[in-house]
Motif scaffolding. Structure first.
Motif, mmCIF file in Angstrom:
data_model
loop_
_atom_site.group_PDB
_atom_site.id
_atom_site.type_symbol
_atom_site.label_atom_id
_atom_site.label_comp_id
_atom_site.label_asym_id
_atom_site.label_seq_id
_atom_site.Cartn_x
_atom_site.Cartn_y
_atom_site.Cartn_z
ATOM 1 N N GLN A 69 0.811 -1.218 0.000
ATOM 2 C CA GLN A 69 0.000 0.000 0.000
ATOM 3 C C GLN A 69 0.844 1.268 0.000
ATOM 4 O O GLN A 69 0.301 2.366 0.044
ATOM 5 C CB GLN A 69 -0.969 -0.019 1.188
ATOM 6 C CG GLN A 69 -1.962 -1.145 1.067
ATOM 7 C CD GLN A 69 -2.954 -1.199 2.221
ATOM 8 O OE1 GLN A 69 -2.942 -0.378 3.138
ATOM 9 N NE2 GLN A 69 -3.828 -2.177 2.185
ATOM 10 N N CYS B 110 2.614 2.774 2.220
ATOM 11 C CA CYS B 110 2.140 3.624 3.313
ATOM 12 C C CYS B 110 3.044 3.465 4.536
ATOM 13 O O CYS B 110 2.807 2.582 5.368
ATOM 14 C CB CYS B 110 0.696 3.236 3.647
ATOM 15 S SG CYS B 110 -0.007 4.256 4.936
ATOM 16 N N GLN C 192 -10.903 0.421 5.322
ATOM 17 C CA GLN C 192 -10.521 1.220 4.170
ATOM 18 C C GLN C 192 -11.800 1.420 3.358
ATOM 19 O O GLN C 192 -12.568 0.482 3.148
ATOM 20 C CB GLN C 192 -9.438 0.535 3.364
ATOM 21 C CG GLN C 192 -8.117 0.511 4.115
ATOM 22 C CD GLN C 192 -6.975 -0.025 3.272
ATOM 23 O OE1 GLN C 192 -7.098 -0.196 2.073
ATOM 24 N NE2 GLN C 192 -5.853 -0.270 3.925
ATOM 25 N N ASN C 193 -12.033 2.650 2.929
ATOM 26 C CA ASN C 193 -13.313 2.997 2.312
ATOM 27 C C ASN C 193 -13.643 2.144 1.084
ATOM 28 O O ASN C 193 -14.799 1.815 0.855
ATOM 29 C CB ASN C 193 -13.353 4.480 1.956
ATOM 30 C CG ASN C 193 -14.751 4.925 1.599
ATOM 31 O OD1 ASN C 193 -15.699 4.684 2.346
ATOM 32 N ND2 ASN C 193 -14.892 5.554 0.457
ATOM 33 N N TYR C 194 -12.631 1.735 0.326
ATOM 34 C CA TYR C 194 -12.924 0.940 -0.864
ATOM 35 C C TYR C 194 -13.491 -0.440 -0.502
ATOM 36 O O TYR C 194 -14.070 -1.112 -1.353
ATOM 37 C CB TYR C 194 -11.701 0.825 -1.784
ATOM 38 C CG TYR C 194 -10.718 -0.260 -1.430
ATOM 39 C CD1 TYR C 194 -10.805 -1.515 -2.041
ATOM 40 C CD2 TYR C 194 -9.700 -0.053 -0.514
ATOM 41 C CE1 TYR C 194 -9.901 -2.518 -1.732
ATOM 42 C CE2 TYR C 194 -8.797 -1.038 -0.195
ATOM 43 C CZ TYR C 194 -8.905 -2.278 -0.808
ATOM 44 O OH TYR C 194 -8.014 -3.274 -0.499
ATOM 45 N N ILE D 168 -4.884 7.267 3.500
ATOM 46 C CA ILE D 168 -5.778 6.287 2.888
ATOM 47 C C ILE D 168 -7.191 6.563 3.402
ATOM 48 O O ILE D 168 -7.392 6.655 4.623
ATOM 49 C CB ILE D 168 -5.351 4.840 3.231
ATOM 50 C CG1 ILE D 168 -3.963 4.557 2.639
ATOM 51 C CG2 ILE D 168 -6.374 3.836 2.706
ATOM 52 C CD1 ILE D 168 -3.383 3.222 3.061
ATOM 53 N N HIS E 175 -10.578 6.052 4.981
ATOM 54 C CA HIS E 175 -11.146 5.069 5.901
ATOM 55 C C HIS E 175 -12.531 5.496 6.348
ATOM 56 O O HIS E 175 -12.891 6.668 6.253
ATOM 57 C CB HIS E 175 -10.267 4.932 7.162
ATOM 58 C CG HIS E 175 -9.060 4.099 6.986
ATOM 59 N ND1 HIS E 175 -7.949 4.537 6.293
ATOM 60 C CD2 HIS E 175 -8.752 2.848 7.425
ATOM 61 C CE1 HIS E 175 -7.023 3.576 6.316
ATOM 62 N NE2 HIS E 175 -7.495 2.558 6.998
#
Length: 147
Positions: free
Chosen positions: A31, A33, A114-116, A138, A140
């Motif tokens: 990711q 991150c 995670q929003n996706y 990211i 969220h």
């Protein structure tokens, strides 16, 4: 091929090393991150993982109510890249929910999704309780499941 649930003290050195390596591979390397993956909470968590072919193929960190949030929680949910798209993620979340509900008698579970993945978690009954926000750049959303 088996699901394993252990508290921190029950993990052997090889299991702990593999868990931390997989978390770093997914959450930091894949990711892209950089964040403090080792957050000082592993010793309070229960570690749920699926071993296949000598590897940890799926993993989640579980907390009882009050140990991380006011509610019980599931976090650091991952499926190793080689094992994705085989329903292992669904099995992992199902198993985590059943452990918290059936073994620990929890009545509410909070996740920082995670929003996706919002639709995925909604399929288990999780409902958003916050607006989308950035966590380590990211998107969220916090979600709650009432058991």
């Amino acid at each position: 091929m088996t699901w394993v649930l252990k508290d921190f003290q029950e993990l052997d050195t090889a299991e702990l090393y593999t868990i931390l390596a997989e978390r770093v591979n997914v959450f930091i390397v894949e990711q892209e991150c950089p964040y403090p993956e080792i957050d000082g909470k592993d010793d309070e968590a229960f570690h749920l993982f699926y071993k296949k072919d000598g590897q940890i193929a799926a993993y989640a960190r579980l907390f009882r109510a009050g140990d991380y949030y006011e509610e019980a929680s599931i976090g650091r949910i991952l499926v190793k890249e080689d094992y994705r798209k085989q329903t292992l993620g669904r099995e992992l979340v199902d198993k985590a929910i059943s452990v918290l509900r059936d073994e620990f008698n929890e009545t509410k579970i909070k996740i920082q999704a995670q929003n996706y993945l919002r639709e995925f978690y909604s399929s288990f009954g999780f409902e958003p309780v916050t607006k989308v926000y950035l966590e380590d750049d990211i998107p969220h959303v916090d979600m709650i499941l009432e058991l």
